[in-house]
Design an enzyme around this catalytic site. Structure first.
Site, PDB file in Angstrom:
ATOM      1  N   GLN A   1      -1.972  -7.030   3.252  1.00  0.00           N
ATOM      2  CA  GLN A   1      -2.085  -5.667   2.261  1.00  0.00           C
ATOM      3  C   GLN A   1      -0.980  -5.969   1.363  1.00  0.00           C
ATOM      4  O   GLN A   1      -1.458  -5.474   0.205  1.00  0.00           O
ATOM      5  CB  GLN A   1      -1.384  -4.396   3.276  1.00  0.00           C
TER       6      GLN A   1
ATOM      7  N   ASP B   1      10.667  -4.098   7.069  1.00  0.00           N
ATOM      8  CA  ASP B   1      10.680  -3.001   8.016  1.00  0.00           C
ATOM      9  C   ASP B   1      11.340  -1.701   7.598  1.00  0.00           C
ATOM     10  O   ASP B   1      12.543  -1.743   7.115  1.00  0.00           O
ATOM     11  CB  ASP B   1      11.568  -3.608   9.210  1.00  0.00           C
ATOM     12  N   ALA B   2      10.567  -0.690   7.757  1.00  0.00           N
ATOM     13  CA  ALA B   2      11.137   0.724   7.177  1.00  0.00           C
ATOM     14  C   ALA B   2      12.344   1.204   8.113  1.00  0.00           C
ATOM     15  O   ALA B   2      13.070   2.117   7.528  1.00  0.00           O
ATOM     16  CB  ALA B   2      10.106   1.547   7.380  1.00  0.00           C
TER      17      ALA B   2
ATOM     18  N   GLU C   1       1.853   9.350   4.955  1.00  0.00           N
ATOM     19  CA  GLU C   1       1.062   9.254   6.364  1.00  0.00           C
ATOM     20  C   GLU C   1       1.495   7.923   6.935  1.00  0.00           C
ATOM     21  O   GLU C   1       0.670   6.953   7.331  1.00  0.00           O
ATOM     22  CB  GLU C   1      -0.463   9.129   5.957  1.00  0.00           C
TER      23      GLU C   1
ATOM     24  N   HIS D   1       4.403   6.022  12.943  1.00  0.00           N
ATOM     25  CA  HIS D   1       4.156   4.679  13.527  1.00  0.00           C
ATOM     26  C   HIS D   1       5.534   4.115  13.760  1.00  0.00           C
ATOM     27  O   HIS D   1       5.670   3.194  14.662  1.00  0.00           O
ATOM     28  CB  HIS D   1       3.320   3.806  12.525  1.00  0.00           C
TER      29      HIS D   1
END
Length: 286
Positions: free
Chosen positions: A132, A149-150, A167, A171
């Protein structure tokens, strides 16, 4: 100054993966790390299947958006609704200036939209799937993209004026860790705007894309979590009707048209609708 949390209680889609190494010499991976790795694989596989499936780009108006959208009165296409959603979130930023971080930026459509307001050098997108990110760099080549990594960002504290997340936070393993990281990387007085989804409790055991720790019952619980992570003031808005339900209605119409013109066989249409019904029932708040 405190950071401001501006939230739309909403939404769906993205990824979190934090692959930590076991302590040197241990030869073992902790159960927590193993769980995050498993979640990452499940999420990435699901989105590789869904985001690159035949017809998806056609549904989104030949763009790389992949969100429910915000269906204002008069919105007639998914592309328009998807742009509306980003615009709606940006409305919580106040003055659209300074630097902005796009967390879980998907294939870069939301990041490219930010160029309407922010200078390219001030826009950064982070995501996990490299596939992506490669598309992100094509959609917004002047912006910066990083695999990250968020819930464990490598940015220094006080790095950004604004953070947006479309959105995705449901997750993350976990949502709370992401909120604390967002607070850390925001400058004093910076703002976070996000859309997220709250699932019904009955779906907890078989929802492979949402860690059980992320289950909240009400928008008020969401607000309390944000306050607990340091944000003040916090605004939470229920957009279930404008986002999720209208999206589902429009998507079904698209599938029916695809069958009519021969792009989809009726059996596939039925299976997709059955899957979407379960998601619809599990989505308590958007």
């Amino acid at each position: 100054m405190t950071r401001f949390g501006m939230f739309t209680d909403s939404c769906m889609n993205t990824f979190d993966r934090h692959v930590s190494s076991a302590p040197a010499g241990s030869g073992r991976i902790s159960p927590q790390t193993a769980g995050k790795q498993k979640l990452a694989v499940q999420v990435n596989q699901r989105y590789d299947e869904d985001m690159y499936a035949p017809g998806v780009k056609r549904y989104y108006g030949e763009t790389d958006f992949y969100n429910f959208g915000y269906w204002k009165p008069g919105a007639s296409t998914q592309r328009e609704a998807s742009e509306n959603l980003v615009e709606e979130l940006l409305g919580y930023m106040g003055r659209k200036c300074g630097s902005i971080l796009d967390v879980a930026c998907g294939k870069g459509a939301s990041t490219a939209y930010l160029l309407r307001y922010y200078r390219p050098s001030k826009i950064t997108g982070i995501n996990i799937p490299e596939k992506q990110l490669e598309q992100c760099r094509l959609n917004a080549p002047s912006c910066s993209f990083r695999l990250m990594d968020a819930t464990a960002m490598s940015f220094p504290a006080n790095s950004f004026d604004n953070v947006i997340c479309v959105e995705a936070a449901f997750h993350f393993c976990t949502r709370e860790k992401f909120l604390r990281e967002a607070f850390r990387v925001l400058k004093p007085g910076g703002r976070l705007a996000l859309s997220d989804i709250l699932f019904a409790a009955w779906s907890r055991d078989d929802n492979l894309l949402c860690p059980s720790e992320n289950y909240l019952s009400t928008p008020e619980e969401y607000r309390e979590l944000c306050l607990h992570c340091g944000f003040y003031p916090v605004g939470v808005r229920d957009a279930t009707e404008r986002c999720h339900r209208n999206f589902l209605s429009n998507l079904w119409q698209f599938w029916d048209r695809e069958v009519w013109i021969g792009n989809m066989d009726p059996g596939s249409c039925v299976r997709l609708k059955q899957r979407s019904i379960r998601t619809h029932r599990a989505t308590q708040y958007y």
